[in-house]
Design a protein around this motif. Sequence first.
Motif, PDB file in Angstrom:
ATOM      1  N   VAL A  34       0.845  -1.199   0.000  1.00 26.16           N
ATOM      2  CA  VAL A  34       0.000   0.000   0.000  1.00 26.16           C
ATOM      3  C   VAL A  34       0.881   1.249   0.000  1.00 26.16           C
ATOM      4  O   VAL A  34       1.813   1.365   0.816  1.00 26.16           O
ATOM      5  CB  VAL A  34      -0.930   0.014   1.234  1.00 26.16           C
ATOM      6  CG1 VAL A  34      -1.818   1.248   1.220  1.00 26.16           C
ATOM      7  CG2 VAL A  34      -1.773  -1.262   1.271  1.00 26.16           C
ATOM      8  N   HIS A  35       0.563   2.148  -0.939  1.00 23.68           N
ATOM      9  CA  HIS A  35       1.327   3.382  -1.128  1.00 23.68           C
ATOM     10  C   HIS A  35       0.416   4.603  -1.084  1.00 23.68           C
ATOM     11  O   HIS A  35      -0.793   4.501  -1.260  1.00 23.68           O
ATOM     12  CB  HIS A  35       1.973   3.401  -2.524  1.00 23.68           C
ATOM     13  CG  HIS A  35       2.898   2.281  -2.825  1.00 23.68           C
ATOM     14  ND1 HIS A  35       4.254   2.400  -2.682  1.00 23.68           N
ATOM     15  CD2 HIS A  35       2.670   1.022  -3.286  1.00 23.68           C
ATOM     16  CE1 HIS A  35       4.826   1.263  -3.055  1.00 23.68           C
ATOM     17  NE2 HIS A  35       3.889   0.406  -3.416  1.00 23.68           N
ATOM     18  N   THR A  36       1.056   5.771  -0.936  1.00 23.84           N
ATOM     19  CA  THR A  36       0.465   7.030  -1.383  1.00 23.84           C
ATOM     20  C   THR A  36       1.433   7.617  -2.400  1.00 23.84           C
ATOM     21  O   THR A  36       2.629   7.301  -2.401  1.00 23.84           O
ATOM     22  CB  THR A  36       0.221   8.011  -0.231  1.00 23.84           C
ATOM     23  OG1 THR A  36       1.419   8.120   0.538  1.00 23.84           O
ATOM     24  CG2 THR A  36      -0.905   7.531   0.661  1.00 23.84           C
ATOM     25  N   ALA A  37       0.888   8.476  -3.261  1.00 26.33           N
ATOM     26  CA  ALA A  37       1.682   8.940  -4.401  1.00 26.33           C
ATOM     27  C   ALA A  37       2.387  10.263  -4.137  1.00 26.33           C
ATOM     28  O   ALA A  37       3.142  10.723  -4.991  1.00 26.33           O
ATOM     29  CB  ALA A  37       0.802   9.050  -5.641  1.00 26.33           C
ATOM     30  N   SER A 162       2.780  -1.894   4.259  1.00 22.61           N
ATOM     31  CA  SER A 162       3.032  -0.524   3.818  1.00 22.61           C
ATOM     32  C   SER A 162       4.342  -0.480   3.046  1.00 22.61           C
ATOM     33  O   SER A 162       5.252  -1.295   3.271  1.00 22.61           O
ATOM     34  CB  SER A 162       3.112   0.404   5.025  1.00 22.61           C
ATOM     35  OG  SER A 162       4.213   0.040   5.843  1.00 22.61           O
ATOM     36  N   HIS A 163       4.441   0.502   2.159  1.00 22.93           N
ATOM     37  CA  HIS A 163       5.733   0.721   1.511  1.00 22.93           C
ATOM     38  C   HIS A 163       6.782   1.061   2.577  1.00 22.93           C
ATOM     39  O   HIS A 163       7.938   0.639   2.479  1.00 22.93           O
ATOM     40  CB  HIS A 163       5.601   1.865   0.493  1.00 22.93           C
ATOM     41  CG  HIS A 163       6.736   1.964  -0.467  1.00 22.93           C
ATOM     42  ND1 HIS A 163       6.901   3.040  -1.301  1.00 22.93           N
ATOM     43  CD2 HIS A 163       7.778   1.135  -0.725  1.00 22.93           C
ATOM     44  CE1 HIS A 163       8.005   2.855  -2.036  1.00 22.93           C
ATOM     45  NE2 HIS A 163       8.549   1.712  -1.707  1.00 22.93           N
ATOM     46  N   ALA A 164       6.367   1.786   3.621  1.00 25.19           N
ATOM     47  CA  ALA A 164       7.291   2.158   4.696  1.00 25.19           C
ATOM     48  C   ALA A 164       7.914   0.934   5.366  1.00 25.19           C
ATOM     49  O   ALA A 164       9.113   0.932   5.686  1.00 25.19           O
ATOM     50  CB  ALA A 164       6.566   3.006   5.734  1.00 25.19           C
ATOM     51  N   THR A 172       7.953   6.533   3.816  1.00 25.15           N
ATOM     52  CA  THR A 172       7.035   6.599   4.960  1.00 25.15           C
ATOM     53  C   THR A 172       5.595   6.252   4.558  1.00 25.15           C
ATOM     54  O   THR A 172       4.724   6.143   5.427  1.00 25.15           O
ATOM     55  CB  THR A 172       7.010   8.009   5.566  1.00 25.15           C
ATOM     56  OG1 THR A 172       6.558   8.925   4.557  1.00 25.15           O
ATOM     57  CG2 THR A 172       8.388   8.425   6.059  1.00 25.15           C
ATOM     58  N   ASP A 173       5.334   6.098   3.249  1.00 27.50           N
ATOM     59  CA  ASP A 173       3.943   5.921   2.815  1.00 27.50           C
ATOM     60  C   ASP A 173       3.400   4.522   3.127  1.00 27.50           C
ATOM     61  O   ASP A 173       4.180   3.576   3.233  1.00 27.50           O
ATOM     62  CB  ASP A 173       3.809   6.240   1.318  1.00 27.50           C
ATOM     63  CG  ASP A 173       4.616   5.314   0.410  1.00 27.50           C
ATOM     64  OD1 ASP A 173       5.804   5.102   0.701  1.00 27.50           O
ATOM     65  OD2 ASP A 173       4.044   4.809  -0.574  1.00 27.50           O
ATOM     66  N   PRO A 174       2.074   4.416   3.333  1.00 20.90           N
ATOM     67  CA  PRO A 174       1.037   5.452   3.141  1.00 20.90           C
ATOM     68  C   PRO A 174       0.852   6.365   4.348  1.00 20.90           C
ATOM     69  O   PRO A 174      -0.179   7.031   4.449  1.00 20.90           O
ATOM     70  CB  PRO A 174      -0.226   4.623   2.909  1.00 20.90           C
ATOM     71  CG  PRO A 174      -0.029   3.422   3.790  1.00 20.90           C
ATOM     72  CD  PRO A 174       1.452   3.120   3.699  1.00 20.90           C
TER      73      PRO A 174
HETATM   74 ZN   LIG Z   1       5.341   4.008  -2.086  1.00 20.77          ZN
END
Ligand SMILES: [Zn+2]
Length: 306
Positions: A34-37, A162-164, A172-174
Motif C-alpha cells: 500500500v502506497h500514497t503517491a 506498507s511501503h514504509a 514513509t507511505d502510506p
Molecule cells: Zn510508495
Amino acid sequence: MAIVRDGIYLEDNPPVRSQFRVGRRDPVKSVIVVHTAESGTDTSGPDPKAENVASFIRGRSSAGSYHLVGDRDSIIQLIRFDNEAFHDRTGSNRWAIGISLAMNAADWPSLASSPRNELVTTAGQMAAIAAVWLRDRGLDLPEPRLLTKTDSDRLDASGFISHARRDPTRRTDPGAGFPWSSFFAAYQQALTDGGNEPGRDALIRQLQSLVGTTPDGIVGPLTIAALNRNWLGNDESFDVSVADTFVNNPRVIEWVQARINARDGFSVDVDGIFGPRTEAAVKTLLQRGGVITAESFLALVEPADG
Ligand SMILES: [Zn+2]
C-alpha cells in the motif's frame, strides 16, 4: 464508491520510458503493498489526482509505477496484475501487487471525516479488485492484516504491507496516520459488495473463451465482433422480437442465463435456449431502443447496482 475507469492506462497511453515489466519473474502472491503517491490531496469537489498521477507516471523519465492508483472518485488500472509494476525497490515487485492513493502520506491526521472516509473506501475498493483477481487465479484472498517485511517475504504470505515497512530508510507511505483498521473494514465491505461473484475481468475472460477469442480480459473490436456473431447470429444488432430466427451459440445463452440469475435474481432455466422467460428477462435488463448489441449485454459483467 469510486468509478473504476476502463482500460489499462499505460497500455492505452504508452509511457515515455518503461514503467512495467511484462510477465513476472516470481509467481504472484496474495500480498498487496500500500502506497500514497505524494501528489497532493484533494478534499472536496472533483478529484483529478489519480488522473494526474497516471499522466505523471506516463511522462516521467525515472522508474516508478503502481498497478492501481485511486483518489476519492476514481480508480485507474495502470498495469495488469500479471505484469510487474515498479513500486518497491526491496524485491516485492516480482510477486506483489502495488496499490496507491493519489494523496500525501502526511495528510491523514488533518483530514476531515468525509474525504478521509472516501479515500479509505477507494483504498478498500482497490484492494478488493486486486484480491478478486488473485482469487480468480486460484490464490487466497489476502488476509486483512498488516504484515512485517519478514512475513511478507514468506512464500505463503497473505496480507498487506506498507511501503514504509518494505523500505523504512527511504519511505514513509502510506503514512503513520494511515487508518489500517478502517482500511481493512473497507476492503472486506468491498469484497462483500462485489467479491462473492467472479470479477469483471474473469467474466470477460469466460465470455471470450466461449466465443473463441483470446481470453485476455480486454474488450476490443475482435471480442465485440465474436460476441455479436455468437450471441446475435450476425455482426450488427439484435431485434429481440425475432430472437429465435437467429443462429445463436447455446453456451453464450447459458452464460447469460446463469449471469442474470446470479446477478439480478431471475430464475430462468440455464438450458442454452432463448425461450420466452429468458427473452423477457433480457428485455427487462438490457433493451435500449429495441436492439441488444454485444455492448449492451456486456453490461452483465458489471455488478447489478453499478
Ligand atoms: Zn510508495
